[in-house]
Structures are given as C-alpha cells and as structure tokens.
Write a protein that holds these residues in place. Structure first.
Motif, short mmCIF file in Angstrom:
data_model
loop_
_atom_site.label_atom_id
_atom_site.label_comp_id
_atom_site.label_asym_id
_atom_site.label_seq_id
_atom_site.Cartn_x
_atom_site.Cartn_y
_atom_site.Cartn_z
N GLU A 7 -1.87 7.19 13.15
CA GLU A 7 -3.26 7.03 13.59
C GLU A 7 -4.16 8.10 12.98
OE1 GLU A 7 -6.69 7.96 16.19
OE2 GLU A 7 -4.85 9.15 15.99
N ARG A 8 -3.68 9.33 12.89
CA ARG A 8 -4.49 10.40 12.31
C ARG A 8 -4.73 10.18 10.83
NH1 ARG A 8 -1.71 15.72 15.28
NH2 ARG A 8 -2.23 15.06 17.42
N GLU A 9 -3.71 9.67 10.12
CA GLU A 9 -3.89 9.41 8.69
C GLU A 9 -4.91 8.30 8.46
OE1 GLU A 9 -2.66 10.99 6.11
OE2 GLU A 9 -1.51 12.41 7.31
N VAL A 10 -4.95 7.32 9.36
CA VAL A 10 -5.88 6.21 9.19
C VAL A 10 -7.29 6.60 9.61
CG1 VAL A 10 -6.45 3.88 10.02
CG2 VAL A 10 -4.09 4.45 9.42
N GLU A 11 -7.41 7.30 10.75
CA GLU A 11 -8.73 7.55 11.32
C GLU A 11 -9.42 8.78 10.73
OE1 GLU A 11 -10.83 8.12 15.74
OE2 GLU A 11 -8.67 7.74 15.54
N PHE A 12 -8.68 9.84 10.48
CA PHE A 12 -9.31 11.10 10.08
C PHE A 12 -9.25 11.34 8.58
CE2 PHE A 12 -8.03 11.79 14.53
CZ PHE A 12 -9.29 12.06 15.07
N THR A 13 -8.07 11.19 7.97
CA THR A 13 -7.96 11.45 6.53
C THR A 13 -8.22 10.21 5.70
OG1 THR A 13 -5.59 10.98 6.48
CG2 THR A 13 -6.24 13.22 7.03
N LEU A 14 -8.24 9.03 6.34
CA LEU A 14 -8.48 7.76 5.64
C LEU A 14 -7.48 7.51 4.53
CD1 LEU A 14 -12.41 7.82 5.41
CD2 LEU A 14 -10.95 6.79 7.17
N ASN A 15 -6.29 8.06 4.69
CA ASN A 15 -5.23 7.89 3.69
C ASN A 15 -4.35 6.71 4.11
OD1 ASN A 15 -3.30 8.14 1.72
ND2 ASN A 15 -3.01 10.34 1.99
N TRP A 16 -4.81 5.51 3.81
CA TRP A 16 -4.11 4.31 4.23
C TRP A 16 -2.75 4.19 3.55
CZ3 TRP A 16 -6.04 0.05 7.31
CH2 TRP A 16 -7.27 0.33 7.91
N ARG A 61 0.82 -1.22 0.00
CA ARG A 61 0.00 0.00 0.00
C ARG A 61 0.85 1.27 0.00
NH1 ARG A 61 -3.65 -3.16 3.04
NH2 ARG A 61 -2.47 -2.77 4.96
N LYS A 109 -1.66 3.22 -4.72
CA LYS A 109 -2.98 3.71 -4.35
C LYS A 109 -3.93 3.43 -5.51
CE LYS A 109 -5.39 7.42 -2.00
NZ LYS A 109 -5.33 8.80 -1.44
#
Length: 297
Positions: free
Chosen positions: A253-262, A52, A56
């Motif tokens: 954690e912020r990229e996964v939870e808020f921006t959803l940019n895995w 990943r 993308k």
C-alpha cells in the motif's frame, strides 16, 4: 437380421454420443458467464501485476533482486508469515473447542450460538478494529479490569505492538475457523463415539481415536483458510500495530500510495503469491489434504 441389429446398435451409440456432447456444450454454456467474469476480474489483473513486476521502462529483474537483497523486505516477509502462523494457531486453539460445543449441544442452543459467532460479520471490520483499540488502550476496559483485579501493577501495552495485531486479527478470523470446523463436526455420527464407549474406551480415548481424526478435514480447511487470509491482512495491522509491525500488505500500500512505484508494489505482490503457493504445496505434502477430504466424502 444380424446386420440390422448391428446397424441399430451403431445408430444408438452415435445418438448417445451426440446427446452426451450436446449435454457437455450445454454445461459449458452455463459456465461461460462465470468463466468470463473470472477471466476479466481475476486472471487479467493478475497477469497485469505479473507484467508490471518485470517491466517499468523496459523488461528487468531489478525489482526482484531489490526484494531479496534488502534485509528490510525480507524481515517484513518473515514477520508476515510469523504473524499469520501465530494467529492461525490461536484461532485453532480457541475455535476447535467452540466448534465442538456447537456440534454437540442441543440444536436450538446451537443455532443461537451460531448467530453469536456470525454476528460480527454484520459490522464493518474498521468499526470492529476501532472498538478493539478502545478496549485495549491504556485507559481501556481491559487494562482497567487487569489493574483492578491485581493481575497487572500498571496498564499493559496492548496496543500499537505485535500483541495488538495478533488480538485484532484473531478476533476477525476466529469465526471463519469455528464455522469451517463446525461444518465438518456436524456431519460426524454421534453413534460412532457411543460405540467406542460401549467397547470400553474412555471419553478421552474416544475423542482422540474417533472424533479427532474424523474432524481433521475441518482442522485442515480452517487452518489453511485463516493462514491464507492472514497473509494479506492490512486494516488491522495498520491500525493496531506499531512501526515495527509492518506486514507486506502495508508495504504494498505504501509503494502504491506514497512512492507511486507500481512496478515494485507488483513485485512484492508476486513474491507474496509465490511464497503463499509454495507454503500451500508444503502444507499439502505434510497434511495430505486430498486424503482428508476424500475420507470426508
């Protein structure tokens, strides 16, 4: 008769070889469940994160360029390694004397002290972190005592800053440092130190030239364990740190939870992993871990 003897030796060698192969296959069969679990729960997710980070909608290195071109991400990475190093040094400074006490006192007292050291592990890390937040607050017990004893004119800012993060992480990781060093110290023969004293060495000389080198494997193992765990810390920095105390695990954690940019979160995780492995290689070159642990064995 000579031919019969050679035939017997050849048959014996073949049977010994087949028995050895059967033993190897038996060992492999015993390891197979663990290897399958490791592949399913560690290798496969790690390969997924690596994939990943490069993909993308298509394969790209843009996420890696973004990490190294944006100053804020480099600052967070530097802060993460700096905090981990500070916590490791403090844990070593506090943990080595405590481990020395555990290794040199009477066995009954040592068992009681070990229970005290291990006891925090029976409580959730979140509960312990909130307890420290109460203790270090402006109206907490620590500040009340500092003001009452005249050590501070006003309550000190011990929370929501770098000091709070270091205190919280040190409290959580200190038992690991103590137990790692103690496990090595308890195997050191006290007769070696007594022999040094009988040959005229002072207590300081005996400690510096006998005890400290023999406990070096524990120091190396403890510092490495605490440093690696500190790099991935999330709960304590998130609760006890301020806006300028963001560590890389919090960023992921912020990229996964808020921006959803895995994809970008995976890139940050891979960068952290690569830098950690590079740091381990440098540490191994400096400390020579294989020599330390060979010396212990």
């Amino acid at each position: 008769m000579r031919a019969d003897g050679e035939t017997t030796l050849a048959v014996g060698a073949l049977s010994a070889g087949s028995a050895e192969r059967r033993e190897q296959w038996r060992h492999l069969a015993l390891l197979l469940p663990a290897l399958l679990a490791l592949a399913a729960l560690f290798v496969y997710p790690l390969l997924g994160i690596l994939f990943r980070s490069f993909h993308k909608t298509s394969y790209t290195l843009e996420f890696y360029r973004q990490v190294f071109r944006t100053p804020v991400y480099l600052t967070v990475i530097g802060l993460t390694f700096r905090t981990a190093a500070i916590v490791t040094l403090i844990c070593l400074a506090l943990g080595y004397p405590l481990a020395y006490v555990l290794a040199t006192v009477r066995p009954r007292l040592a068992r009681a002290l070990v229970i005290v050291v291990v006891l925090p592990f029976f409580t959730s890390i979140i509960v312990r972190t909130y307890a420290w937040m109460v203790l270090l607050g402006r109206n907490g017990i620590v500040n009340q005592y500092l003001v009452a004893l005249g050590l501070a004119p006003a309550p000190l800012p011990l929370l929501y800053n770098a000091a709070g993060v270091v205190i919280g992480m040190t409290y959580v990781l200190l038992p690991l440092m103590v137990l790692t060093i103690w496990s090595v110290m308890r195997g050191i023969d006290p007769a070696l130190v007594r022999a040094a004293h009988s040959l005229g060495a002072s207590p300081a000389q005996a400690f510096r030239r006998i005890y400290l080198p023999l406990s070096a494997a524990g120091i190396a193992g403890g510092t490495l364990l605490v440093f690696l765990l500190s790099l991935g810390f999330f709960i304590t920095p998130a609760l006890m740190g301020g806006p300028s105390d963001v560590m890389i695990a919090m960023l992921i954690e912020r990229e996964v939870e808020f921006t959803l940019n895995w994809s970008f979160a995976s890139t940050l995780a891979v960068v952290l992993l690569v830098l950690t492995l590079a740091g381990f290689v440098v540490y191994n070159r400096l400390v020579r871990l294989e020599r330390l642990f060979e010396g212990r064995s």
